[in-house]
Motif scaffolding. Structure first.
Motif, short mmCIF file in Angstrom:
data_model
loop_
_atom_site.label_atom_id
_atom_site.label_comp_id
_atom_site.label_asym_id
_atom_site.label_seq_id
_atom_site.Cartn_x
_atom_site.Cartn_y
_atom_site.Cartn_z
N CYS A 10 39.38 -12.07 -3.53
CA CYS A 10 40.42 -11.27 -2.99
C CYS A 10 41.13 -10.54 -4.58
O CYS A 10 40.79 -10.72 -5.34
CB CYS A 10 41.88 -12.65 -3.10
SG CYS A 10 41.15 -13.99 -4.35
N HIS A 12 44.32 -9.33 -6.36
CA HIS A 12 45.76 -10.04 -6.56
C HIS A 12 46.27 -9.25 -7.52
O HIS A 12 46.40 -9.17 -8.07
CB HIS A 12 45.98 -11.40 -7.52
CG HIS A 12 44.54 -12.40 -7.56
ND1 HIS A 12 45.23 -12.75 -6.93
CD2 HIS A 12 43.60 -12.54 -8.33
CE1 HIS A 12 44.41 -14.47 -6.24
NE2 HIS A 12 43.10 -14.14 -6.75
N TYR A 237 42.25 -10.16 1.28
CA TYR A 237 43.15 -10.38 0.88
C TYR A 237 44.57 -10.06 -0.21
O TYR A 237 43.88 -10.40 -1.05
CB TYR A 237 43.77 -12.00 0.81
CG TYR A 237 45.49 -12.44 0.54
CD1 TYR A 237 46.14 -11.96 2.73
CD2 TYR A 237 46.00 -12.86 0.19
CE1 TYR A 237 47.28 -11.74 2.28
CE2 TYR A 237 47.33 -13.25 -0.13
CZ TYR A 237 47.68 -12.22 0.88
OH TYR A 237 49.66 -12.73 1.19
N HIS A 261 39.31 -18.39 5.77
CA HIS A 261 39.87 -18.32 3.89
C HIS A 261 40.24 -17.25 3.51
O HIS A 261 41.59 -17.84 2.88
CB HIS A 261 37.76 -17.30 3.53
CG HIS A 261 37.60 -17.52 2.43
ND1 HIS A 261 36.77 -18.32 1.39
CD2 HIS A 261 38.08 -16.29 1.79
CE1 HIS A 261 36.71 -17.57 0.38
NE2 HIS A 261 37.51 -17.13 0.35
N GLU A 262 41.03 -16.27 3.80
CA GLU A 262 41.80 -15.12 4.08
C GLU A 262 43.09 -16.12 4.39
O GLU A 262 43.98 -15.58 3.84
CB GLU A 262 41.65 -13.96 4.69
CG GLU A 262 40.21 -13.37 4.72
CD GLU A 262 39.29 -13.47 2.39
OE1 GLU A 262 39.85 -12.61 2.37
OE2 GLU A 262 38.30 -12.74 2.39
N THR A 264 44.13 -19.09 3.90
CA THR A 264 43.87 -20.26 2.88
C THR A 264 44.61 -19.13 1.19
O THR A 264 45.81 -19.19 1.31
CB THR A 264 42.92 -20.92 2.31
OG1 THR A 264 42.47 -21.15 3.50
CG2 THR A 264 43.31 -22.20 1.30
N HIS A 265 44.30 -17.61 1.26
CA HIS A 265 45.00 -16.69 0.24
C HIS A 265 46.27 -16.71 0.65
O HIS A 265 46.89 -16.55 -0.42
CB HIS A 265 43.58 -15.80 0.45
CG HIS A 265 42.85 -15.93 -0.78
ND1 HIS A 265 42.55 -16.90 -1.51
CD2 HIS A 265 41.91 -15.88 0.00
CE1 HIS A 265 41.13 -16.97 -2.17
NE2 HIS A 265 40.97 -15.82 -1.17
N ARG A 269 49.31 -17.12 -2.13
CA ARG A 269 50.34 -16.49 -1.80
C ARG A 269 51.50 -16.30 -2.03
O ARG A 269 52.39 -16.23 -2.47
CB ARG A 269 49.55 -15.32 -1.58
CG ARG A 269 50.55 -13.84 -2.21
CD ARG A 269 51.19 -13.67 -3.55
NE ARG A 269 51.59 -13.07 -3.85
CZ ARG A 269 53.15 -12.60 -3.80
NH1 ARG A 269 53.61 -14.28 -3.46
NH2 ARG A 269 53.92 -12.06 -4.46
N THR A 277 42.17 -17.97 -10.25
CA THR A 277 41.04 -17.66 -8.96
C THR A 277 39.76 -19.14 -9.03
O THR A 277 40.17 -19.44 -7.47
CB THR A 277 39.84 -16.69 -9.36
OG1 THR A 277 41.48 -15.39 -9.88
CG2 THR A 277 39.79 -15.96 -8.45
N ASN A 280 42.32 -21.07 -6.37
CA ASN A 280 42.83 -20.42 -5.25
C ASN A 280 41.24 -20.11 -4.39
O ASN A 280 41.02 -19.70 -2.90
CB ASN A 280 42.73 -18.98 -5.59
CG ASN A 280 43.79 -18.41 -4.52
OD1 ASN A 280 43.73 -18.27 -3.63
ND2 ASN A 280 44.44 -16.82 -4.65
N GLU A 281 40.44 -19.73 -5.22
CA GLU A 281 39.00 -19.34 -4.22
C GLU A 281 38.66 -20.66 -3.57
O GLU A 281 37.91 -20.63 -2.86
CB GLU A 281 37.77 -18.79 -4.91
CG GLU A 281 38.64 -17.27 -5.33
CD GLU A 281 38.12 -16.23 -3.70
OE1 GLU A 281 37.95 -17.15 -2.65
OE2 GLU A 281 39.18 -15.56 -4.38
N ALA A 284 40.25 -22.24 -0.83
CA ALA A 284 40.01 -20.88 0.52
C ALA A 284 38.63 -21.63 0.81
O ALA A 284 38.71 -21.82 2.04
CB ALA A 284 40.03 -19.35 -0.44
#
Ligand SMILES: [Zn+2]
Length: 387
Positions: A10, A12, A237, A261-262, A264-265, A269, A277, A280-281, A284
């Motif tokens: 993703c 940022h 994302y 996955h996306e 979740t980002h 956010r 990260t 976040n990852e 996801a």
């Protein structure tokens, strides 16, 4: 190289915007102070503005909004307070107030580059690309050296050319865009999966974004052209979910994982603009349902025993710079550490970490307040669990 083994990436965008904002606000704020006549007013104004800048730097936009509002009360005719308010409202997704304050800043100082820049972001977010481009052109005319903005404008123009004839379909929470009438069913499938994700991830985190989320489906070639994503990426994302989708009939399971996955980002956010990260990852991948297989466990065990696992604190920045092998490893560590956190403390504690981050805490403080272990303790406990 692209394989199902590899995970997503993703970009940022917003934190970097905030950083620029902080820098420019800081430089802008000193001349304003000198122009103020009353020392007491000057002090109060300076103090609130300074607080707002610090809070902005820590991505505490509620706090920043409060401080900039106090600053504005002490000096309504300074562009900096209105600019700060506009940027804080922007991050808090209050578009109407953001636009009003950014325009006030421009009425006071028509050369306020950052106000044009954020008005552009505001219209980009509303999917009004022409208005966004015209604001960014004004910003560039005032500051031709803003190369980041120039790149962004070029990218958005490319995106606009690619997507101008795309079809649209909507549900209450999502807008999907794709090319070709024959893809109508694909678009519907994507929307159905996303609505499932909205419910499931929403229940797990007790969080439902209150704004529409855009999803753009590209051919593989368009995806490369528009995003410049690394070859190992299956989707990104960057404020919008973008995924390459070449004939989804045979890979619905893969598509489901990518969308979870996306999405979740997008949720992370919406909760907090600033997040390490690895967290976040890890989240996801957790929500996409990715498991750590025996071979990967063995790899982690050996590296942990050899004392060669990188500290989580070294995985807070973007993974974009990584080659595919490094990326695989960084994603694996992210999933492993987040799973450890969820298994030992519960998903609601992970949500607490996100909320602490949203409130302006750094990663260390957010973790220690939420799980009662320091960042270092959590890191070393997780490491030990692998051995
Ligand atoms: Zn990702």
């Amino acid at each position: 190289m692209k394989t199902q083994q590899l995970t997503k990436n993703c970009i940022h965008l917003y934190p970097s915007v905030a950083k620029v904002a902080f820098f420019i606000l800081t430089t802008l704020f000193f001349p304003v102070l000198n122009a103020l006549a009353q020392p007491a007013e000057q002090n109060a104004y300076a103090r609130f503005l300074n607080n707002g800048l610090e809070q902005m730097k820590a991505a505490d936009y509620h706090g920043a909004l409060n401080s900039f509002e106090q600053a504005r009360r002490h000096n309504d005719s300074a562009a900096a307070a209105h600019l700060g308010l506009g940027i804080a409202y922007f991050h808090l997704r209050n578009d109407q107030d953001a636009e009003r304050e950014l325009n006030r800043a421009l009425a006071i100082n028509p050369r306020e580059v950052l106000a044009y820049q954020f008005l552009g972001e505001l219209y980009y977010r509303k999917d009004d690309i022409d208005s966004a481009a015209s604001y960014w052109e004004k910003a560039l005319a005032l500051d031709p050296s803003a190369s980041g903005l120039r790149d962004r404008l070029e990218r958005v123009r490319k995106e606009h050319t690619t997507e101008k004839d795309f079809n649209r379909d909507v549900t209450v929470h999502f807008l999907v865009k794709y090319e070709g009438r024959e893809k109508i069913e694909d678009g519907r499938i994507v929307l159905r999966i996303l609505e499932d994700a909205y419910g499931e991830i929403g229940r797990a985190l007790s969080y439902y974004p209150d704004h529409e989320i855009q999803v753009i489906l590209y051919s593989d070639q368009q995806f490369q052209e528009v995003t410049d994503a690394p070859g190992w990426s299956d989707g990104i994302y960057d404020g919008k979910i973008r995924i390459p989708i070449g004939g989804i009939e045979n890979k619905t399971q893969g598509l489901r994982r990518t969308l979870y996955h996306e999405y979740t980002h997008a949720v992370v956010r919406a909760i907090t603009p600033r997040v390490p990260t690895w967290l976040n990852e890890g989240l996801a991948q957790y929500f996409e349902g990715r498991e750590i297989d025996e071979r990967q466990k063995e790899i982690l065990r050996r590296i942990a025993q050899a004392g060669k696992l990188p500290p989580l604190s070294s995985l807070e920045g973007s993974f974009m710079k990584f080659g595919s092998e490094q990326a695989v490893f960084a994603y694996l560590i992210s999933l492993s550490s987040v799973r450890y956190m969820i298994d030992n403390f519960g998903i609601y504690r992970v949500k607490d970490v996100l909320e602490e981050l949203a409130g302006g805490a750094d990663t260390g403080k957010a973790i220690s307040k939420s799980i009662m272990f320091s960042y270092e303790e959590f890191d070393s406990n997780w490491r030990r669990s692998l051995e």
